[in-house]
Design a protein around this motif. Structure first.
Motif, mmCIF file in Angstrom:
data_model
loop_
_atom_site.group_PDB
_atom_site.id
_atom_site.type_symbol
_atom_site.label_atom_id
_atom_site.label_comp_id
_atom_site.label_asym_id
_atom_site.label_seq_id
_atom_site.Cartn_x
_atom_site.Cartn_y
_atom_site.Cartn_z
ATOM 1 N N ARG A 1 0.831 -1.211 0.000
ATOM 2 C CA ARG A 1 0.000 0.000 0.000
ATOM 3 C C ARG A 1 0.866 1.262 0.000
ATOM 4 O O ARG A 1 0.632 2.204 -0.757
ATOM 5 N N ALA B 1 1.488 3.916 -3.328
ATOM 6 C CA ALA B 1 0.797 5.203 -3.194
ATOM 7 C C ALA B 1 1.409 6.257 -4.109
ATOM 8 O O ALA B 1 0.692 7.054 -4.729
ATOM 9 N N GLY C 1 0.147 6.436 -7.639
ATOM 10 C CA GLY C 1 -1.256 6.756 -7.880
ATOM 11 C C GLY C 1 -2.144 5.537 -7.847
ATOM 12 O O GLY C 1 -3.201 5.503 -8.476
ATOM 13 N N THR D 1 -4.028 2.699 -5.173
ATOM 14 C CA THR D 1 -4.441 2.441 -3.799
ATOM 15 C C THR D 1 -4.825 0.980 -3.630
ATOM 16 O O THR D 1 -5.606 0.442 -4.413
ATOM 17 N N ARG E 1 -6.814 2.824 -9.268
ATOM 18 C CA ARG E 1 -6.211 4.138 -9.451
ATOM 19 C C ARG E 1 -6.754 5.079 -8.383
ATOM 20 O O ARG E 1 -7.963 5.164 -8.161
ATOM 21 N N THR E 2 -5.855 5.782 -7.714
ATOM 22 C CA THR E 2 -6.263 6.684 -6.646
ATOM 23 C C THR E 2 -7.207 7.767 -7.177
ATOM 24 O O THR E 2 -8.157 8.161 -6.485
ATOM 25 N N LYS F 1 -10.873 8.677 -5.699
ATOM 26 C CA LYS F 1 -11.258 10.029 -5.275
ATOM 27 C C LYS F 1 -12.547 10.469 -5.958
ATOM 28 O O LYS F 1 -13.380 11.162 -5.362
ATOM 29 N N GLU G 1 -14.485 2.049 -2.002
ATOM 30 C CA GLU G 1 -13.665 1.390 -0.983
ATOM 31 C C GLU G 1 -14.506 0.547 -0.045
ATOM 32 O O GLU G 1 -14.208 -0.639 0.180
#
Length: 300
Positions: free
Chosen positions: A105, A109, A112, A114, A245-246, A250, A256
């Motif tokens: 993790r 990070a 990019g 998660t 992909r972070t 977002k 999540e």
């Protein structure tokens, strides 16, 4: 009330106008199954999803997620050893489920990417041999196999190019147990999945009497194969986890909780049973995943 709930869900998951979430996966039955669980979980929450499961091996999926060609796929914590060689992860770290997950993790990070919470199972690489060979030669572990090989025992193992080529797979077994396979002791099958390599071992195809396998394979017992134990910890703990992909997370923060809930239901026995339905019974991965998720009350 319906309007309020719809607005709340939209706020949680992100804008409905956002582009579809692209889901990838590797080729083996478990990867297909986990990929379909991700697809169906997200669709069940009202998200638009593009299904690109069975995309390719680890390297193919990795390149795709870094390039933004896919948004999410199921990966294994133990692959941190392979994905981040510069980190020089020790066997002790790789063998601790919490440590290897936190390392994966943390290391990803900056890329990019998660890692979400992994399932409490271990689908590590194993070497499998027919029960008849295990009984005849007293093979219960890779240490026993090394003894057998040094004594000139006949051995030929079927596996994928990834299994033979990555430093953390077969080469890690060789280094930990002090043996080295010759080229004629390997049957390299391009794009091979564990059920294919295990079939080769069970049937003695091309002189094969051993197979690349995974710890949660449902085919081992059915094909009369034994997974050799790894007392020296040559292989890392491989817990499956959704990675995404972070930027996608977002834009859709509710993903999540959704995927964590789905993966939290999985156990070693559950995955072996579901894998067998795909690999042995020939049921489509999506059908098996849908039946399971409905049974758990995760989708309608």
């Amino acid at each position: 009330m319906k309007t309020v709930l719809s607005l709340t869900l939209a706020a949680l998951l992100g804008s409905a106008a956002a582009r579809p979430i692209v889901v990838g996966s590797k080729l083996d039955p478990e990867a297909q199954l986990l990929g379909q669980m991700i697809v169906l979980t997200l669709r069940g929450a009202g998200l638009e999803v593009t299904d690109r499961t069975t995309l390719g091996d680890t390297g193919v999926n990795r390149k795709a997620i870094l390039a933004g060609e896919i948004d999410v796929y199921p990966e294994y914590t133990g692959n941190a050893v392979y994905l981040f060689p510069q980190a020089k992860i020790t066997p002790r770290q790789a063998g601790d489920p919490a440590v290897i997950f936190n390392l994966a993790r943390q290391l990803d990070a900056k890329n990019g990417v998660t890692w979400l919470r992994p399932a409490n199972v271990n689908n590590t690489w194993v070497i499998a041999v027919p029960q008849s060979l295990a009984r005849a030669q007293n093979l219960g572990s890779v240490a026993d196999l090394a003894r057998y090989l040094k004594g000139g025992g006949r051995f030929k193992i079927a596996g994928s190019p990834e299994f033979f080529g990555r430093p953390d797979t077969m080469p890690a077994f060789e280094q930990a147990y002090g043996f080295r396979l010759r080229a004629d002791q390997k049957l390299v099958l391009a794009g091979a999945t564990p059920p294919q390599t295990q079939q080769a071992a069970a049937q003695g195809t091309s002189g094969v009497n051993a197979a690349m396998a995974y710890g949660t394979d449902g085919t081992l017992a059915a094909l009369g194969l034994v997974a050799l134990k790894d007392p020296r910890g040559a292989q890392a703990v491989y817990q499956p986890a959704p990675i995404l992909r972070t930027a996608t997370l977002k834009a859709n923060p509710g993903i999540e909780a959704l995927l964590n809930k789905t993966f939290a239901t999985l156990t070693q026995a559950t995955l072996q049973r579901l894998n067998a339905q795909v690999a042995l019974e020939g049921r489509p991965a999506q059908e098996v995943a849908r039946t399971y998720l409905r049974g758990q009350g995760l989708i309608k």
